[in-house]
Structures are given as C-alpha cells and as structure tokens.
Design an enzyme around this catalytic site. Structure first.
Site, mmCIF file in Angstrom:
data_model
loop_
_atom_site.group_PDB
_atom_site.id
_atom_site.type_symbol
_atom_site.label_atom_id
_atom_site.label_comp_id
_atom_site.label_asym_id
_atom_site.label_seq_id
_atom_site.Cartn_x
_atom_site.Cartn_y
_atom_site.Cartn_z
ATOM 1 N N ASP A 19 5.902 42.459 11.553
ATOM 2 C CA ASP A 19 5.181 42.711 12.798
ATOM 3 C C ASP A 19 4.324 43.996 12.883
ATOM 4 O O ASP A 19 4.629 44.962 12.352
ATOM 5 C CB ASP A 19 6.291 42.608 13.943
ATOM 6 C CG ASP A 19 5.436 42.310 15.247
ATOM 7 O OD1 ASP A 19 4.542 41.562 15.176
ATOM 8 O OD2 ASP A 19 6.157 42.744 16.401
ATOM 9 N N HIS A 36 -4.181 41.440 9.731
ATOM 10 C CA HIS A 36 -3.376 40.480 8.617
ATOM 11 C C HIS A 36 -3.703 40.599 7.261
ATOM 12 O O HIS A 36 -2.828 40.524 6.503
ATOM 13 C CB HIS A 36 -3.827 39.131 9.223
ATOM 14 C CG HIS A 36 -3.347 38.644 10.753
ATOM 15 N ND1 HIS A 36 -1.981 39.104 11.111
ATOM 16 C CD2 HIS A 36 -3.900 38.146 11.661
ATOM 17 C CE1 HIS A 36 -1.779 38.684 12.419
ATOM 18 N NE2 HIS A 36 -3.189 38.176 12.848
ATOM 19 N N SER A 65 6.657 29.080 15.102
ATOM 20 C CA SER A 65 6.451 28.031 15.800
ATOM 21 C C SER A 65 5.551 28.572 16.925
ATOM 22 O O SER A 65 4.829 27.562 17.561
ATOM 23 C CB SER A 65 7.470 27.140 15.936
ATOM 24 O OG SER A 65 8.884 27.818 15.952
ATOM 25 N N GLU A 66 5.768 29.798 17.405
ATOM 26 C CA GLU A 66 5.061 30.074 18.555
ATOM 27 C C GLU A 66 3.572 30.691 18.338
ATOM 28 O O GLU A 66 2.770 30.953 19.392
ATOM 29 C CB GLU A 66 5.806 31.145 19.289
ATOM 30 C CG GLU A 66 7.007 30.361 20.034
ATOM 31 C CD GLU A 66 8.225 30.016 19.113
ATOM 32 O OE1 GLU A 66 8.413 30.850 18.099
ATOM 33 O OE2 GLU A 66 8.830 29.106 19.255
ATOM 34 N N LEU A 130 13.675 36.789 -8.556
ATOM 35 C CA LEU A 130 13.649 36.897 -7.116
ATOM 36 C C LEU A 130 13.313 35.610 -6.501
ATOM 37 O O LEU A 130 12.438 34.957 -7.118
ATOM 38 C CB LEU A 130 12.701 38.002 -6.740
ATOM 39 C CG LEU A 130 12.294 38.127 -5.256
ATOM 40 C CD1 LEU A 130 13.540 38.851 -4.456
ATOM 41 C CD2 LEU A 130 11.266 39.200 -4.877
ATOM 42 N N ARG A 193 13.450 42.641 18.889
ATOM 43 C CA ARG A 193 13.870 41.363 19.080
ATOM 44 C C ARG A 193 13.679 40.516 18.070
ATOM 45 O O ARG A 193 12.870 40.748 16.919
ATOM 46 C CB ARG A 193 12.999 40.957 20.335
ATOM 47 C CG ARG A 193 11.226 40.896 20.433
ATOM 48 C CD ARG A 193 10.877 40.226 21.188
ATOM 49 N NE ARG A 193 9.212 40.568 21.275
ATOM 50 C CZ ARG A 193 8.604 41.460 21.811
ATOM 51 N NH1 ARG A 193 9.181 41.998 23.108
ATOM 52 N NH2 ARG A 193 7.498 41.563 21.780
ATOM 53 N N ILE A 194 14.334 39.384 17.946
ATOM 54 C CA ILE A 194 14.429 38.320 16.810
ATOM 55 C C ILE A 194 13.251 37.597 16.954
ATOM 56 O O ILE A 194 12.802 37.083 15.886
ATOM 57 C CB ILE A 194 15.687 37.445 17.149
ATOM 58 C CG1 ILE A 194 17.015 38.472 17.283
ATOM 59 C CG2 ILE A 194 15.813 36.513 15.991
ATOM 60 C CD1 ILE A 194 17.316 39.231 15.986
ATOM 61 N N GLU A 206 23.210 42.757 9.263
ATOM 62 C CA GLU A 206 22.784 43.949 9.810
ATOM 63 C C GLU A 206 21.321 44.263 10.093
ATOM 64 O O GLU A 206 20.457 43.599 9.561
ATOM 65 C CB GLU A 206 23.239 45.098 8.674
ATOM 66 C CG GLU A 206 24.604 45.051 8.339
ATOM 67 C CD GLU A 206 25.609 45.669 9.347
ATOM 68 O OE1 GLU A 206 25.259 46.466 10.209
ATOM 69 O OE2 GLU A 206 26.577 44.982 9.176
HETATM 70 C C1 IPE Z 1 7.094 37.511 15.225
HETATM 71 O O1 IPE Z 1 6.121 38.147 15.730
HETATM 72 C C2 IPE Z 1 6.448 36.457 14.105
HETATM 73 C C3 IPE Z 1 6.203 36.870 12.905
HETATM 74 C C4 IPE Z 1 6.030 38.136 12.464
HETATM 75 C C5 IPE Z 1 5.589 36.031 11.869
HETATM 76 P P1 IPE Z 1 5.264 37.932 16.915
HETATM 77 O O2 IPE Z 1 4.485 39.126 17.149
HETATM 78 O O3 IPE Z 1 4.768 36.667 16.998
HETATM 79 O O4 IPE Z 1 6.659 38.193 18.160
HETATM 80 P P2 IPE Z 1 6.664 38.617 19.596
HETATM 81 O O5 IPE Z 1 5.344 37.872 20.343
HETATM 82 O O6 IPE Z 1 6.130 40.017 19.678
HETATM 83 O O7 IPE Z 1 7.859 38.024 20.094
HETATM 84 C C1 IPE Z 2 2.586 40.037 12.626
HETATM 85 O O1 IPE Z 2 1.953 40.874 13.403
HETATM 86 C C2 IPE Z 2 1.915 38.938 11.961
HETATM 87 C C3 IPE Z 2 2.141 37.451 12.683
HETATM 88 C C4 IPE Z 2 2.768 37.153 13.449
HETATM 89 C C5 IPE Z 2 1.249 36.425 12.006
HETATM 90 P P1 IPE Z 2 1.010 40.486 14.716
HETATM 91 O O2 IPE Z 2 -0.190 39.766 14.782
HETATM 92 O O3 IPE Z 2 2.006 40.043 15.589
HETATM 93 O O4 IPE Z 2 0.692 41.935 15.317
HETATM 94 P P2 IPE Z 2 1.105 42.694 16.646
HETATM 95 O O5 IPE Z 2 2.438 42.697 16.993
HETATM 96 O O6 IPE Z 2 0.045 41.835 17.618
HETATM 97 O O7 IPE Z 2 0.730 44.269 16.324
HETATM 98 MG MG MG Z 3 3.565 40.870 16.828
#
Ligand code: IPE
Ligand code: IPE
Ligand code: MG
Length: 247
Positions: A19, A36, A65-66, A130, A193-194, A206
């Site tokens: 993230d 990205h 999925s979101e 791996l 968060r997860i 962990e």
């Molecule tokens: C979780 O990150 C999904 C991925 C890293 C693929 P998000 O950026 O989508 O999560 P939220 O919206 O902060 O919870």
């Molecule tokens: C994680 O980075 C990558 C994906 C969810 C695809 P984000 O795109 O969620 O980046 P932030 O959290 O907005 O910085």
């Molecule tokens: Mg994010």
C-alpha cells in the site's frame, strides 16, 4: 508454522499488503498510475529478498475486490500495468526458479490478461525455489464465501457429510489451502488495517505495519520486518515459555 528447512526466525510464508503507491505519486505531483508503476520495482525487491533469505512463499495483495471502485482511469492503468508486468517479469522470475500463481476471482479480468496469467503459471509450474502468489480481485470475504459454496456443493453431491464440517475440513476449501498459513503479514503505507486481505488464513499470523510507502520498500525495510518477527514469541494460545513467564 515453519516450512521445513528454514530456521525458525525466518518466516516460511510472508504476505504483504503493498500500500501507498498513490500517496507516493502525489508527493511527486504525479498521477496515481505513476506510483503503481514505481511499485513494480518494490515487487522485484521483495522477490529478491525472499530468494536471498530462503523464504519459501510470498503472497502479494496486488488488487482487491474493492479496488474496482476506483476511477476507471486508475483501474485501466492497473490492468495495463498487469499486462506489461506479465510480459516483462516472467522471464526473470522463471530464471530465478520462482513459481507464480494468481489467486482470486480471475473471471472478472479481460481474457487477454487471464491468458497471460495462465501462461505465466503454467510456464513456472515446475519451479520450487520460491512460490509467489499474486492476489488479484481477491477479498478475504470472497474467499470465505467461495469456500462455503464449494463445501455446500460437495454436501449436495453426497461427497461431504455436514456433521464432518469442522475447521480442518473447511480449511481445505480456502485459497492457499495447500500452504502453511502466513507467518508474517506486512502492510506498508501507514494504515493499520487488513482491508479484506486474507482473513481465515491470518488467525495466528504475526502482523507488522510500516509507514514506508510501497514504492520506497527495499531490502533494508524488509530486513527490519524480519528482525522484528524474529523477536516475537508465537504462543498460539499457550502460556508463555518458562523463561518469559512472570507469574
Ligand atoms: C489494500 O489497499 C489493497 C491492496 C494493496 C491491493 P487499499 O488502499 O485498497 O485499502 P484501503 O482502501 O486503504 O483500506
Ligand atoms: C496500493 O496503493 C496499490 C493498490 C491498491 C492497487 P494505493 O493505490 O492504495 O496507494 P494509496 O494508499 O492511495 O497511497
Ligand atoms: Mg491504499
């Protein structure tokens, strides 16, 4: 659970929520897609790190999925990136004896991407240094629902006895059922968060959170996560080891 052959302080299975790409790009006054693209280098770093340290399984959350809820332009840029990464990275992964698998509801992806995913998985299927699981259109709740659906189907077909459904039986229906659960869960980007990543599988994993944004992740950052992991005492509900016990 440790994969046989790995010292106990090295996690056999690492799962990462990659993230922070969007914020990394924003800090450089660039579009989110720029972040990205930059994140791809960190994926290479993580793979290299696991190869060096003898980690057996790396599970990456690449698209939830979101994440379809994001603007069309960003989703489109991510699909382009997946396509290009599938063409570009597989040779190197194969050379390094990495086996690649894609985990999630793959039917939602355009056929051109699914074909490439299948190709990459088939080409690397014989590798065993791996295992790299790339979770795309994955959600922990989706995984629970698909496991329940498949178990119900087996009950309907007379292949599974309802009364025999317990944690062990159900566990067989989840994604990654053929692997020990992750030992270490890492989330970069500062959120604690997860976000619907693995749910069932991380019951005793962990958790490690770092503020570092995913494109900035390098070997040193991952080494810090492993150092922290090595200091944990995994009890699985048991009392502490005698040396650590205070009363
Ligand atoms: C979780 O990150 C999904 C991925 C890293 C693929 P998000 O950026 O989508 O999560 P939220 O919206 O902060 O919870
Ligand atoms: C994680 O980075 C990558 C994906 C969810 C695809 P984000 O795109 O969620 O980046 P932030 O959290 O907005 O910085
Ligand atoms: Mg994010």
């Amino acid at each position: 659970m440790n994969v046989p052959g790995t010292p106990p302080c090295i996690p056999g299975h690492i799962a990462i929520v990659m993230d922070g790409n969007g914020r990394w790009a924003r800090a450089r006054a660039q579009p989110r897609s720029f972040g990205h693209r930059a994140g791809q280098k960190a994926v290479r770093e993580a793979v290299e790190f696991c190869l060096r340290r003898g980690v057996a399984v790396l599970t990456l959350f690449a698209f939830s999925s979101e994440n379809w809820k994001r603007p069309d332009a960003e989703v489109g840029a991510l699909m382009d990136l997946f396509l290009r990464a599938l063409d570009k990275e597989v040779d190197e992964l194969h050379k390094n004896e990495v086996r690649v698998r894609f985990v999630g509801e793959l039917s939602a992806f355009p056929e051109v991407i699914r074909t490439r995913m299948r190709g990459a998985a088939e080409r690397t299927a014989g590798n065993s240094r791996l295992l790299l699981n790339v979770c795309v259109n994955y959600g922990g709740r989706w995984d629970i629902a698909q496991a329940a659906r498949r178990a119900a189907r087996d009950v309907a077909a007379g292949e599974l006895d309802v009364d025999a459904i317990d944690e062990t039986t159900l566990a067989r229906y989840f994604c990654l059922a053929d692997l020990p659960p992750p030992d270490l869960f890492i989330r970069t980007g500062g959120e604690r968060r997860i976000s619907n990543f693995l749910l069932w599988q991380i019951a005793y994993t962990e958790l490690y959170f770092t503020d570092t944004l995913w494109p900035d992740v390098d070997q040193a950052e991952l080494a810090r996560a492993l150092d922290d992991y090595a200091r944990r005492e995994r009890r699985y509900g048991r009392a502490p080891e005698p040396a650590a016990r205070t009363g």
